[in-house]
Every structure is written in C-alpha cells, then in structure tokens.
Design a protein around this motif. Structure first.
Motif, mmCIF file in Angstrom:
data_model
loop_
_atom_site.group_PDB
_atom_site.id
_atom_site.type_symbol
_atom_site.label_atom_id
_atom_site.label_comp_id
_atom_site.label_asym_id
_atom_site.label_seq_id
_atom_site.Cartn_x
_atom_site.Cartn_y
_atom_site.Cartn_z
ATOM 1 N N CYS A 229 4.476 -5.303 8.120
ATOM 2 C CA CYS A 229 3.804 -4.382 7.196
ATOM 3 C C CYS A 229 2.699 -3.684 7.967
ATOM 4 O O CYS A 229 1.688 -4.299 8.306
ATOM 5 C CB CYS A 229 3.205 -5.135 6.005
ATOM 6 N N CYS B 142 0.705 -1.566 6.864
ATOM 7 C CA CYS B 142 -0.494 -1.457 6.037
ATOM 8 C C CYS B 142 -1.238 -2.795 5.971
ATOM 9 O O CYS B 142 -2.278 -2.886 5.317
ATOM 10 C CB CYS B 142 -0.127 -1.009 4.632
ATOM 11 N N CYS C 202 7.617 -0.845 3.440
ATOM 12 C CA CYS C 202 8.198 -2.132 3.838
ATOM 13 C C CYS C 202 8.569 -2.995 2.639
ATOM 14 O O CYS C 202 9.223 -4.024 2.781
ATOM 15 C CB CYS C 202 7.198 -2.904 4.706
ATOM 16 N N GLN D 246 0.851 -1.179 0.000
ATOM 17 C CA GLN D 246 0.000 0.000 0.000
ATOM 18 C C GLN D 246 0.897 1.242 0.000
ATOM 19 O O GLN D 246 1.149 1.829 -1.030
ATOM 20 C CB GLN D 246 -0.920 -0.032 1.214
ATOM 21 N N CYS D 247 1.500 1.584 1.157
ATOM 22 C CA CYS D 247 2.419 2.735 1.152
ATOM 23 C C CYS D 247 3.749 2.361 0.511
ATOM 24 O O CYS D 247 4.456 3.213 -0.006
ATOM 25 C CB CYS D 247 2.627 3.255 2.570
HETATM 26 S S1 FES Z 1 2.914 -1.465 2.432
HETATM 27 FE FE1 FES Z 1 2.889 0.083 3.958
HETATM 28 S S2 FES Z 1 4.065 -0.787 5.557
HETATM 29 FE FE2 FES Z 1 3.835 -2.393 4.157
#
Ligand code: FES
Ligand code: FES
Length: 206
Positions: A184, A186, A152, A148-149
């Motif tokens: 992770c 997210c 990680c 997502q972001c």
């Molecule tokens: S994709 Fe955001 S911390 Fe894993």
C-alpha cells in the motif's frame, strides 16, 4: 618419402584414396536427397488462435475464447468486464491483482487464464451478498479507514479474507507477515491490521 598407402601389391596414393572417398560420399548424399520424400512438417499453430475456456467467476459460469497467453488479470478486466481487480505492477510484486482461485489467493497477473479451466474464481465483485450487504472484511475496511486512494484495496481485501480463512491472524505481527505481499503506497498498514482484527470475529459469525 612416398605418398602411398600400402594395399597388397597395388599401391594406392593418398590423393586417390581421398578423392574416391569424397566422391562416393557426395554421390550417396545426392542420391539420398533426390530419392527422399520431403520431411513431413507439423501443422502450423497460430499462437493467437483463441483457445476455449470455461470458468466460474463469482458463482457465474463464463465461456471465453482467449489467446493462450492471456493472464487471468487481463481476462477478468478486458474480457469479462470485472475491473475491480487492479493492475499495479503486472509482474507479481504489489498484490493489487489478488483474487481467490478455489478459495486460495493467487496473483492474477502471474496466472494464465487457461489454468482456471473448470475452477472457481472469486473477485472483489463477488464478496458482497446478493442483497448488496458488504462482506465483513469490506465493511471493516470502511469502518477502520483502511485505505486512502483505494487502488490497492481490492487486492488487500481479497488477501485479508484468505488470511483469516488460512488462520494467520493470531497476532498483529502474524497478520503483517501474511499480508506482506500486498503493498500500500498510501501506507495504510496500521488501519488494515485493525480492519482484519475486527473482521476476523465477524467472519466467524457470518
Ligand atoms: S490505499 Fe492507496 S495504495 Fe493503498
Ligand atoms: S499487478 Fe499482480 S502483483 Fe502487481
């Protein structure tokens, strides 16, 4: 009661005995100090003095000069300019800094750069082929929306590659177990497992 130590015919008072002993000891010590050469001192070592290091990173040899306390993570990011490897916790708890050292995954924040002398380091930048084709694990993470972001993700992918190469992908449970060092926040875990299951067959083909 007399304060006398018997010594044959001549009596020696306890006070005289102690005074003589202390005086003799002090004289010997002073003589020793004045006649002794100054103790040799070890050459002062400046801890920040750069130490030379030769390491192969993503197939390319690098010669560096680093403070001996530099972590592999900081060496990669700040001295070689490879910022794909991420600093999450910087003390071995999140897995964001995972790289391969001689093909085995390590946490670069807990690895001294000097420990990599003469060895091979692979980072996320070194996974794609020279023509730009993504590694099957990178492609699988995209295909399965396994981030997502993305913070990680480099560590997840490096760890996932090693997980497959180690043969720890027999079941979803085994994958989760051997990927448990990579956090992770997210919570993309189900998609990460799907991506690894997809990539493991393609890695065998590639
Ligand atoms: S994709 Fe955001 S911390 Fe894993
Ligand atoms: S940055 Fe190395 S384990 Fe978190």
């Amino acid at each position: 009661m007399t304060d006398t130590l018997s010594s044959g015919k001549r009596g020696v008072s306890r006070r005289n005995f102690l005074t003589t002993t202390v005086a003799t000891t002090m004289t010997a010590t002073l003589l020793d100090k004045t006649s002794a050469q100054p103790a040799p001192t070890a050459p002062r070592v400046e801890p920040r003095q750069p130490v030379p290091l030769t390491v192969t990173i993503n197939g390319q040899q690098h010669r560096l000069a680093l403070d001996a306390r530099t972590s592999l993570l900081d060496a990669l990011r700040e001295h070689v300019g490879l910022t794909g490897t991420k600093k999450g916790c910087d003390h071995g708890q999140c897995g964001a800094c995972t790289v391969l050292l001689d093909g085995r995954r390590v946490l670069s924040c807990l690895t001294f750069a000097l420990m990599t002398e003469g060895r091979d380091v692979t980072t996320i930048e070194g996974l794609a082929s020279s023509d730009g084709k993504l590694h099957p694990m990178q492609q699988a993470f995209i295909d399965h929306d396994a981030f997502q972001c993305g913070y990680c993700t480099p560590g997840q992918i490096m760890s996932a590659v090693a997980c497959v190469q180690e043969g720890h992908t027999g079941s979803d449970g085994e994958i989760r177990e051997y990927m448990s060092g990579n956090i992770c926040r997210c919570a993309c875990y189900p998609n990460i497992v799907d991506a690894i299951n997809d990539a493991k067959t393609k890695m065998g083909e590639s």
